[in-house]
Scaffold this active site. Structure first.
Site, PDB file in Angstrom:
ATOM      1  N   CYS A  74      -2.903   3.457   6.654  1.00  0.00           N
ATOM      2  CA  CYS A  74      -2.912   3.871   5.245  1.00  0.00           C
ATOM      3  C   CYS A  74      -4.307   3.700   4.649  1.00  0.00           C
ATOM      4  CB  CYS A  74      -1.898   3.047   4.453  1.00  0.00           C
ATOM      5  SG  CYS A  74      -1.868   3.449   2.685  1.00  0.00           S
ATOM      6  N   ASP A 107      13.682 -11.139  -1.372  1.00  0.00           N
ATOM      7  CA  ASP A 107      14.028 -10.060  -0.447  1.00  0.00           C
ATOM      8  C   ASP A 107      15.508 -10.050  -0.076  1.00  0.00           C
ATOM      9  OD1 ASP A 107      13.640  -7.961   1.399  1.00  0.00           O
ATOM     10  OD2 ASP A 107      13.413  -9.394   3.022  1.00  0.00           O
TER      11      ASP A 107
END
Length: 378
Positions: free
Chosen positions: A238, A124
């Site tokens: 979601c 990341d």
């Protein structure tokens, strides 16, 4: 080599692996537009050398292939009243450390097994548009909240990459399966998803509570609820996360003090206590001042009178950033005890920003009182 990599990925704890050929990114234009709109806020490193971020070949000479890997981090418990909400990804150990360790071990095995291969690991913190490459490698697709969604694991995945100097057959990209769904856009408390697939970080609770180092705008504080580190609201709604599977990785399961942390207790953390409690945790990124700033806002949003003694004591915190948001929280709760604490501290506060926040809180109370007493004209 391609088949071997696909087979070995699971032995390092990765649930998904995909391969993409390194080519020029058409998505680079969208990234540059995002930067020009200042949607990255104070994350200056995002704007530094965008060419390098968009082209992994600048990380490894003669790079031809990028292997994208995904690791499930989902765990399911929820919080309780007067506790802070911490993003799921930060419930366990710091994923940067674990992913880098696994990726580097995988990288070493690759170069040992295939002499002449050169490999570079990215996690990341590396300057790589990893979500774009994960989509190109068939890991999933970028949802309207901008996170990568997989069919099998939803969006609860960490991403990592291994760049190789050999050309491997790429996987086919996944089709975007968001359809007409806008649940993530509709649920965002601060309206940070300004258009499908476009996030204005300056309004995003994850950015505000983690990356932003200064004062949080007043108009956004009430919308932050009890989020004290990150936000999962767009992922929680979601549909692709409905059947999320609990991660087998023990390191990502909640560690003590991260699942339902007591807000009042957190507000009293010293620098030493903060560092000890969140050692090897992503939460340390916010630093004590940013974290306690978030805790103060959450207590203000709770409007719980029982928080007033702790907040009143926190007006003596050595950090003016903390005191500023504590003053706002007391004004938000607005009991007589809260107003008294603010008025008494105003006489001894030396920081101009904190003073302004106290005066604003006290003035708001006066204006509300006047409004209640004023005759109503239809």
């Amino acid at each position: 080599m391609r088949s071997w990599i696909k087979a070995k990925a699971s032995t390092f704890g990765f649930q998904k692996v995909g391969i993409a050929r390194l080519t020029d990114l058409t998505e680079k234009k969208h990234f540059e537009e995002w930067l020009r709109a200042n949607f990255h806020g104070t994350m200056g490193w995002m704007a530094y050398d965008p060419e390098r971020r968009a082209d992994p070949r600048q990380h490894l000479p003669d790079a031809k292939t990028i292997v994208c890997l995904a690791m499930n981090y989902y765990t399911s418990p929820e919080g309780i009243p007067l506790s802070g909400r911490i993003s799921r990804y930060a419930w366990g150990e710091d994923y940067h450390e674990l992913l880098r360790e696994r990726l580097e071990a995988f990288q070493q095995l690759i170069v040992q097994t295939f002499p002449g291969v050169v490999a570079k690991v990215c996690v990341d913190t590396s300057a790589v548009l990893e979500k774009v490459w994960a989509a190109k490698a068939g890991i999933g697709w970028q949802g309207k909240h901008s996170n990568v969604i997989t069919k099998e694991l939803g969006s609860w995945v960490f991403l990592g990459e291994i760049i190789l100097n050999v050309e491997l057959e790429p996987d086919a990209p996944q089709r975007d399966l968001c359809g007409r769904c806008t649940r993530c856009i509709d649920v965002c408390p601060t309206g940070a998803i300004v258009a499908p697939y476009v996030v204005d970080a300056r309004r995003c609770i994850a950015y505000l509570t983690i990356e932003h180092r200064g004062i949080i705008p007043r108009e956004l504080r009430s919308k932050m609820g009890n989020h004290i580190f990150g936000c999962d609201d767009c992922q929680d709604v979601c549909p692709w996360n409905t059947h999320a599977q609990v991660t087998p990785e023990a390191a990502f399961h909640p560690r003590e003090g991260t699942l339902v942390p007591d807000l009042i207790e957190l507000l009293s953390l010293s620098e030493e206590a903060f560092n000890a409690r969140f050692r090897h945790s992503p939460i340390k990124r916010a630093k004590r001042s940013g974290f306690l700033r978030n805790v103060a806002i959450a207590l203000g949003n709770s409007q719980a009178p029982e928080a007033v003694p702790a907040l009143s004591k926190a007006l003596e915190d050595p950090d003016p950033l903390v005191r500023t948001h504590v003053a706002w929280a007391l004004g938000k709760i607005n009991t007589s005890e809260a107003r008294t604490a603010l008025a008494q501290h105003l006489a001894i506060e030396t920081d101009s920003t904190v003073n302004e926040e106290i005066k604003t809180a006290l003035l708001d109370d006066v204006l509300k009182t006047v409004a209640r007493l004023s005759p109503c004209h239809g």
